[in-house]
Design a protein around this motif. Structure first.
Motif, short mmCIF file in Angstrom:
data_model
loop_
_atom_site.label_atom_id
_atom_site.label_comp_id
_atom_site.label_asym_id
_atom_site.label_seq_id
_atom_site.Cartn_x
_atom_site.Cartn_y
_atom_site.Cartn_z
N PRO A 1 1.00 -1.28 -0.08
CA PRO A 1 0.00 0.13 -0.04
C PRO A 1 0.94 1.10 -0.13
CG PRO A 1 0.18 -1.17 2.18
CD PRO A 1 0.82 -1.90 0.97
N ALA A 2 0.21 2.19 -0.70
CA ALA A 2 1.18 3.55 -0.43
C ALA A 2 1.24 4.11 0.65
CB ALA A 2 0.33 4.40 -1.72
N GLY A 3 2.44 4.91 0.71
CA GLY A 3 2.47 5.25 2.37
C GLY A 3 1.79 6.82 2.16
N PRO A 4 1.81 7.59 3.04
CA PRO A 4 1.51 8.87 3.42
C PRO A 4 2.31 9.83 2.34
CG PRO A 4 2.56 8.41 5.34
CD PRO A 4 2.55 7.15 4.66
N PRO A 5 1.68 10.73 1.75
CA PRO A 5 2.24 11.67 0.85
C PRO A 5 3.28 12.57 1.38
CG PRO A 5 0.08 12.68 1.29
CD PRO A 5 0.13 11.27 2.05
N GLY A 6 4.36 12.69 1.19
CA GLY A 6 5.56 13.51 1.86
C GLY A 6 5.10 14.94 1.71
N ASP A 7 5.97 15.84 2.43
CA ASP A 7 5.82 17.10 2.80
C ASP A 7 5.99 17.55 1.21
OD1 ASP A 7 6.97 19.83 2.84
OD2 ASP A 7 6.07 19.55 4.82
N PRO A 8 5.24 18.61 0.64
CA PRO A 8 5.57 19.19 -0.81
C PRO A 8 6.75 20.03 -0.76
CG PRO A 8 3.64 20.43 0.48
CD PRO A 8 3.85 19.15 1.26
N ASP A 9 7.17 20.65 0.24
CA ASP A 9 8.48 21.43 0.14
C ASP A 9 9.63 20.46 0.03
OD1 ASP A 9 7.97 23.95 -0.19
OD2 ASP A 9 7.42 24.32 1.83
N LEU A 10 9.65 19.11 0.86
CA LEU A 10 10.56 18.09 0.75
C LEU A 10 10.41 17.50 -0.42
CD1 LEU A 10 12.76 16.85 2.45
CD2 LEU A 10 11.19 15.20 3.49
N VAL A 11 9.50 17.22 -1.09
CA VAL A 11 9.40 16.41 -2.38
C VAL A 11 9.90 17.24 -3.26
CG1 VAL A 11 7.79 15.55 -4.03
CG2 VAL A 11 7.48 15.07 -1.68
N ALA A 12 9.64 18.54 -3.44
CA ALA A 12 10.04 19.64 -4.42
C ALA A 12 11.63 19.93 -4.47
CB ALA A 12 9.56 20.94 -4.34
N ALA A 13 12.11 19.70 -3.20
CA ALA A 13 13.68 19.86 -2.72
C ALA A 13 14.24 18.54 -3.62
CB ALA A 13 13.94 19.98 -1.68
N GLU A 14 13.65 17.30 -3.20
CA GLU A 14 14.24 16.35 -3.73
C GLU A 14 14.22 16.17 -5.06
OE1 GLU A 14 11.95 13.12 -1.54
OE2 GLU A 14 13.22 13.30 0.14
N GLN A 15 13.19 16.42 -5.93
CA GLN A 15 12.82 16.62 -7.26
C GLN A 15 14.03 17.65 -7.87
OE1 GLN A 15 8.84 17.57 -7.82
NE2 GLN A 15 8.28 15.32 -7.56
N ALA A 16 14.24 18.79 -7.27
CA ALA A 16 15.05 19.86 -7.75
C ALA A 16 16.56 19.23 -7.71
CB ALA A 16 15.26 20.96 -6.88
N VAL A 17 16.88 18.36 -6.43
CA VAL A 17 18.18 17.67 -6.54
C VAL A 17 18.33 16.73 -7.89
CG1 VAL A 17 19.63 16.14 -5.12
CG2 VAL A 17 18.58 17.97 -4.01
N GLU A 18 17.36 16.08 -8.09
CA GLU A 18 17.54 15.13 -8.90
C GLU A 18 17.59 15.58 -10.39
OE1 GLU A 18 17.26 11.68 -9.19
OE2 GLU A 18 17.07 11.52 -7.17
N ARG A 19 17.22 16.85 -10.70
CA ARG A 19 17.45 17.50 -12.09
C ARG A 19 18.77 18.58 -12.00
NH1 ARG A 19 12.75 20.25 -10.21
NH2 ARG A 19 13.07 22.58 -9.81
N GLY A 20 19.21 18.44 -10.83
CA GLY A 20 20.31 19.36 -10.65
C GLY A 20 20.33 20.75 -10.25
N ASP A 21 19.08 21.09 -9.82
CA ASP A 21 18.98 22.28 -9.56
C ASP A 21 19.28 22.80 -8.16
OD1 ASP A 21 17.90 25.15 -9.41
OD2 ASP A 21 16.17 24.71 -10.48
#
Length: 312
Positions: free
Chosen positions: A172-192
């Motif tokens: 089962p899917a876990g609870p959604p992550g904090d939007p700022d934390l998710v945004a930060a991780e996505q930014a790291v992934e794209r190198g920003d």
């Protein structure tokens, strides 16, 4: 003196925050007790002809721990059994491959190996982290735990890349992550890194005690601070003991290559031999490095005691 031209080390590729998961893995092993049986890793002997298949292609499925050794370097005989044991304990979640650099010099040249033994972790076709010395088993386990935790983080961010296991069902899917934390991780992934820092800062403004955001911001700051830095130039500058900035950059590079204790010890030594503004600059730099790790990391407790001793 540390070697910052360590081959295959992609600075920042392994998330320093993965040490938190590594500590949890270590705690699980300790809870299992000495009676827990250790498996032996299947060792793949790699040649120049088989390197692509046995290392590069296989690393698209699981991380490959590459042991580059030479019969002329007896230290490799000490490290080999340790690697076999700790990789074997992963139960097939990583592969151990060995390269005799004397008989496969082109591999050593391609990976810029300057000394043996050298250990590199190959994942998704790239060398992502490694070390170039004989380490005790505990340190090798810590390094490998951090690698596997970072690999899991990669799969969480890139679920389509995770190898499919026959018969495996999604939980089962876990609870959604904090939007700022998710945004930060996505930014790291794209190198920003700038966008990542802004997201971490927004989260810390709302939740000052959020450890993931604290570590993330400190890690991004560390990576940005070393962008464009030439490790060889840092090595040359270290010849001048009065070059404070070189010492601090050297510590940054050590942190990013996984040599956490060495980085802490370097800055603490600077604190001991300086005074006034220089001492304060080194102290503040060290506190910033502390922030890259979870609060219960054992290296932190040791370094904090050493810092207190150096200050008082």
């Amino acid at each position: 003196m540390a070697d910052f031209s360590r081959p295959g080390s992609l600075y920042g590729a392994i998330d320093l925050g993965a040490r938190k998961q590594a500590l949890e893995a270590q705690a699980r092993r300790e809870a299992a007790g000495p009676q827990a049986a250790s498996a032996s890793a299947t060792v793949v002997e790699v040649t120049e002809e088989t390197f692509t298949t046995d290392v590069v292609d296989r690393s698209m499925q699981v991380p490959v721990v590459l042991d580059l050794w030479s019969p002329r370097a007896p230290a490799g005989a000490q490290l080999g059994p340790v690697l076999e044991k700790v990789v074997g304990d992963l139960g097939g979640r990583a592969v151990l491959a060995r390269v005799n650099v004397d008989t496969s010099p082109q591999i050593a040249a391609a990976l810029r190996v300057q000394a043996v033994p050298t250990v590199l972790a190959i994942f998704q076709g790239q060398a992502v982290t490694g070390f170039q010395q004989v380490l005790p088993e505990q340190e090798v386990r810590r390094w490998l735990d951090e690698l596997m935790a970072a690999v899991e983080q990669f799969y969480q961010a890139n679920p389509d890349a995770r190898p499919q296991v026959e018969g495996e069902q999604e939980g089962p899917a876990g609870p959604p992550g904090d939007p700022d934390l998710v945004a930060a991780e996505q930014a790291v992934e794209r190198g920003d890194l700038d966008a990542a820092a802004e997201s971490y800062q927004r989260l810390l403004a709302r939740a000052p005690g959020n450890e993931d955001a604290k570590m993330g911001l400190a890690g991004v700051t560390l990576i940005k601070r070393t962008e464009g830095v030439d490790p060889a130039d840092v090595q040359r500058r270290l010849q001048d003991p009065a070059d404070l900035d070189a010492q601090l950059l050297a510590a940054d590079l050590e942190m990013l290559s996984g040599a956490v204790d060495e980085a802490f010890n370097r800055v603490i030594a600077v604190v001991k031999r300086t005074s006034g503004d220089e001492r304060d600059k080194a102290r503040r730099h060290l506190l910033g490095l502390f922030d890259t790790l979870p609060g219960d990391d054992p290296s932190l407790a040791k370094a904090r005691r050493a810092l207190a001793s150096a200050l008082f």
